[in-house]
Design a protein around this motif. Structure first.
Motif, short mmCIF file in Angstrom:
data_model
loop_
_atom_site.label_atom_id
_atom_site.label_comp_id
_atom_site.label_asym_id
_atom_site.label_seq_id
_atom_site.Cartn_x
_atom_site.Cartn_y
_atom_site.Cartn_z
N ALA A 70 3.02 -1.38 -4.80
CA ALA A 70 1.81 -1.77 -5.51
C ALA A 70 2.07 -2.98 -6.41
O ALA A 70 1.25 -3.91 -6.49
N ALA A 74 -1.31 -5.64 1.02
CA ALA A 74 -1.02 -4.21 1.15
C ALA A 74 -0.73 -3.85 2.60
O ALA A 74 0.20 -3.09 2.90
N LEU A 113 2.03 2.53 0.54
CA LEU A 113 0.70 2.48 -0.05
C LEU A 113 -0.26 3.41 0.67
O LEU A 113 -1.10 4.07 0.05
N SER A 119 -2.17 6.72 -0.93
CA SER A 119 -3.60 7.02 -0.73
C SER A 119 -3.79 8.42 -0.17
O SER A 119 -4.76 9.11 -0.52
N ILE A 154 -4.52 8.48 -5.30
CA ILE A 154 -4.06 7.52 -6.30
C ILE A 154 -3.88 8.21 -7.66
O ILE A 154 -2.91 7.99 -8.37
N LEU A 190 -1.69 -2.13 -10.76
CA LEU A 190 -2.59 -2.05 -9.60
C LEU A 190 -3.03 -0.62 -9.34
O LEU A 190 -4.19 -0.36 -8.99
N LEU A 191 -2.12 0.35 -9.51
CA LEU A 191 -2.49 1.75 -9.32
C LEU A 191 -3.53 2.16 -10.37
O LEU A 191 -4.50 2.85 -10.05
N CYS A 243 -6.87 0.58 -9.42
CA CYS A 243 -7.50 1.27 -8.29
C CYS A 243 -8.11 2.59 -8.73
O CYS A 243 -9.21 2.96 -8.29
N LEU A 302 -6.14 0.98 -2.10
CA LEU A 302 -5.05 0.02 -2.22
C LEU A 302 -5.09 -1.04 -1.14
O LEU A 302 -4.52 -2.11 -1.30
#
Length: 505
Positions: A432, A442, A460, A464, A468, A492-493, A496, A503
């Motif tokens: 991520a 990704a 990633l 998912s 997340i 980024l996590l 999201c 992602l």
């Protein structure tokens, strides 16, 4: 700019295993290939070696004899560097030394045409640095193959600061035409694979150092529960600890000592002792003739388990419910917080907390934590840990339930995140961050980890699947437990989760 025409002259510099493999790939794709090495006779020996390998494929019926002859005919050993002047693509696969590679690229730039693409097979050196000082740095690009090049599908096409996007696109399309699975990457330490893969080794090394379990058990869990081809210890023994440790140190230093990439004292001790793995006969395991391979530990139970209660949805562990039913367990389902009750025991998927801590915080007695599996319906082994107040009877009931479902059960110490879960969470976290920092998309990062190091699932995509929010919870709990920036979750996590996005969006 599309893929290079098959009649385009390709040159490969360096006739070692990697260079010879790249030359074979290009020749098999139909290109005339010149192979050069500054060691007298090395290029000719490499071509002869390729011929022998192709002959074995012919003997096995995997390659027509005529095709073997055509491939070898397209391979030409070059005696001097000057004879490569007509190449449109030159791929260097020489010693991993910045100054040596820079000197070679300066020679090639003066020798070859202005539109010749100069590609480096470097696995770790900066493409930006390699191109610096050249008159045409836009023509320099990374083309990182994985060993053995004829068999491994992945090629990282790495762009430096000055690389012309059209040049990178041309190499991407060319690699695809050669039957490879290319990905675009930006020139940062470790590119995609050597960066994102660091936690795979680091978490097992840390678990070993903290007494979670022995090497054989930790390796077996990554294979039999996580679906990885090899565990971290057998893989580093295969790679060579000198090589694996050096890459980790290089990435650690390149990121200015970021503790996410901190090298392991356990591995350093092996390197210091000269126990480098298979090539020296001793690493984490002994490879001496007649040496017995240690076996993973397994818990046994005398508890006669006939039924259990599923309270709420088990999340990623839900496929275990049908497996329990198929094994003859009477399953009752009712509302709840996603746990399994069997006898006096409460089973729950780990969320990154210590079992003892979670039991205290949630008021749970006889808590047994279950590790992540790639697929709970087919996994052959699972890790568990339990809280300090869990009775032997309750533990036996939990083990009895899981073994009744056909799972081998391996105990690990009460450490946060167990084995597979913390490894996957950290792989996803690093992936991520690589996306966040523009190293790759990704989709390309997930593809790179599947095709380059044979991961059963892209990190990633795996995050998912876990969810997340759950992945973030595991990382947050790991960070709280250790108090280290090593486990800080990627922004980024968090983004999201906050946006309810994906992602791969």
């Amino acid at each position: 700019m599309s893929a290079l025409d098959r009649n385009t002259q390709v040159a490969v510099i360096g006739a070692g295993a990697m260079g010879a493999g790249i030359a074979q790939v290009a020749a098999q794709a139909g290109h005339p290939v010149k192979l050069y090495d500054n060691r007298p006779g090395a290029a000719a020996q490499a071509v002869a070696g390729i011929d022998r390998q192709l002959a074995r494929l012919v003997e096995k019926g995997k390659l027509p004899a005529g095709e073997r002859e055509a491939i070898v005919a397209r391979l030409c050993p070059a005696d001097t560097l000057d004879t490569l002047a007509d190449a449109r693509l030159v791929i260097e696969a020489i010693v991993e030394n910045l100054s040596v590679k820079q000197a070679l690229l300066h020679e090639l730039e003066a020798l070859c045409a202005d539109d010749c693409i100069l590609a480096s097979n470097t696995s770790s050196l900066s493409i930006t640095s390699l191109a610096a000082g050249l008159k045409r740095p836009q023509q320099v690009v990374g083309m990182h193959f994985f060993n053995p090049a004829p068999l491994m599908a992945l090629v990282e096409v790495v762009s430096g600061l000055a690389t012309d996007p059209a040049v990178a696109a041309c190499l991407y399309d060319t690699a695809k035409a050669w039957g490879k699975q290319p990905v675009h990457a930006r020139s940062t330490p470790g590119f995609i694979v050597n960066r994102v893969a660091r936690p795979f080794y680091a978490e097992s090394l840390r678990l070993l150092q903290e007494g979670a379990a022995d090497c054989a058990s930790l390796d077996a869990l990554l294979r039999d529960a996580g679906g990885f081809r090899m565990g971290a210890f057998e893989l580093t023994d295969l790679i060579g600890h000198d090589v694996n440790y050096a890459v980790t140190c290089s990435v650690f230093e390149a990121f200015y000592g970021d503790f996410r990439f901190q090298p392991s004292l356990v591995q350093k001790e092996l390197v210091d002792a000269g126990r480098l793995g298979r090539k020296t006969g001793q690493g984490f395991y002994s490879y001496a003739e007649g040496a017995e391979r240690p076996q993973p530990t397994e818990l046994q139970s005398t508890a006669q388990v006939a039924s259990c209660v599923i309270e709420g949805h088990l999340g990623v562990m839900q496929p275990l419910v049908e497996r329990l039913r198929e094994s003859g367990i009477a399953v009752t389902e009712r509302a709840g917080n996603g746990v399994i009750q069997v006898g006096d025991a409460t089973l729950a998927l780990s969320d990154g907390r210590l079992a003892t801590q979670r039991a205290r915080e949630e008021g749970l007695r006889n808590l047994v934590l279950v590790d992540l599996a790639l697929d709970y319906s087919t996994a052959s082994r699972i890790a568990i840990s339990w809280s300090a107040d869990t009775t032997r009877e309750a533990r036996d009931q939990a083990v009895g339930l899981l073994t009744r479902a056909g799972l081998k059960v391996t105990a690990v110490a009460d450490l946060p995140g167990l084995v597979v879960l913390r490894t996957v969470a950290m792989l996803a976290n690093e992936a991520a961050d690589a996306v966040l920092q523009g190293v790759g998309s990704a989709a390309d990062i997930d593809l790179a980890m599947r095709a380059g190091v044979n991961y059963p699932c892209g990190p990633l995509a795996w995050a998912s699947r876990i969810g997340i929010s759950q992945t973030l919870r595991v990382l947050d709990n790991l960070q709280r437990s250790y108090g280290e920036s090593r486990y800080r979750p990627s922004l980024l996590l968090r983004r999201c989760e906050a946006q309810g996005g994906n992602l791969h969006d």
